[in-house]
Motif scaffolding. Sequence first.
Motif, short mmCIF file in Angstrom:
data_model
loop_
_atom_site.label_atom_id
_atom_site.label_comp_id
_atom_site.label_asym_id
_atom_site.label_seq_id
_atom_site.Cartn_x
_atom_site.Cartn_y
_atom_site.Cartn_z
N LEU A 162 14.75 -19.34 -91.92
CA LEU A 162 13.31 -19.63 -91.57
C LEU A 162 13.45 -19.85 -90.21
N GLU A 163 12.70 -19.32 -89.03
CA GLU A 163 13.06 -19.84 -87.85
C GLU A 163 11.50 -19.77 -87.18
N CYS A 164 11.52 -20.79 -86.08
CA CYS A 164 10.29 -20.79 -85.24
C CYS A 164 10.65 -20.18 -84.19
N SER A 165 10.08 -19.03 -83.73
CA SER A 165 10.50 -18.18 -82.60
C SER A 165 9.27 -18.13 -81.53
N GLY A 166 9.72 -18.06 -80.31
CA GLY A 166 8.60 -18.03 -79.12
C GLY A 166 7.72 -19.26 -79.17
N LYS A 167 6.84 -19.55 -78.08
CA LYS A 167 6.05 -20.64 -77.72
C LYS A 167 4.84 -20.22 -77.55
N GLY A 168 3.85 -21.09 -77.73
CA GLY A 168 2.41 -20.97 -77.42
C GLY A 168 1.72 -19.83 -78.53
N ALA A 169 1.17 -18.89 -77.70
CA ALA A 169 0.29 -17.89 -78.63
C ALA A 169 1.27 -16.91 -79.05
N SER A 170 2.41 -16.87 -78.47
CA SER A 170 3.60 -15.73 -79.00
C SER A 170 4.48 -16.51 -80.12
N ALA A 171 4.21 -17.82 -80.83
CA ALA A 171 5.09 -18.37 -81.61
C ALA A 171 4.85 -17.68 -82.85
N ALA A 172 6.00 -17.55 -83.73
CA ALA A 172 5.80 -16.73 -85.11
C ALA A 172 7.21 -17.69 -85.94
N ILE A 173 6.80 -17.65 -87.31
CA ILE A 173 7.76 -17.94 -88.33
C ILE A 173 8.33 -16.81 -88.60
N THR A 174 9.75 -16.61 -88.60
CA THR A 174 10.46 -15.47 -89.08
C THR A 174 10.90 -15.87 -90.19
N TYR A 175 11.03 -15.15 -91.16
CA TYR A 175 11.82 -15.28 -92.62
C TYR A 175 12.72 -14.22 -92.64
N THR A 176 13.97 -14.51 -93.19
CA THR A 176 15.07 -13.18 -93.45
C THR A 176 15.46 -13.62 -94.71
#
Length: 180
Positions: free
Chosen positions: A70-84
């Motif tokens: 699990l990763e928190c990528s990006g900041k602000g409006a472009s933030a996302a949780i990426t799951y692999t």
Amino acid sequence: MAALLALLSLAGCKPPAADNYVERVGISQRQAPSPPIASPDSKGAIWVPSPKRVERLLYGKPGQPPLMALECSGKGASAAITYTRFAAADRDAQAILALIGNGHVSRLTIDAVRDGDAWLWRGSVNPHDEALEALTGSHRVEATVPGAGSVILNASPLPGELIRLCRAQSPEPATPAATE
């Protein structure tokens, strides 16, 4: 009666359905999906912070390759949780990652992505997506990708903490105004 005869005569102009349809129209055969893999044994698996990225968690047995991330990528409006899900995937495959646990049943899209020489499963969602609630509780979660087996994610506060941190760094998406 004449209309019925006309309709029957038109129906006779088209060939009926047949088993050799693919041969008749020349549709290319598609590649069959790979056989499903067995669910991995996650007894003793734990969530740990990634030594390479601050806002990334790896899940697996100590000393063995990870099963999930699990990763928190990006900041602000472009933030996302990426799951692999670290399991072999067929090229360009698409699926649903089902999460069952902590009083929630969630479905997240997950796609095959190329990672070096291999294809594996990865997806991303806005950190405020309610589907992530399955990962924020204090109980174990079952994560299933069809064909890639089920992974039991043993209870840990780390996924919930990562999701809360990512949410704090991202504005909540605007909701449509209610209409009266």
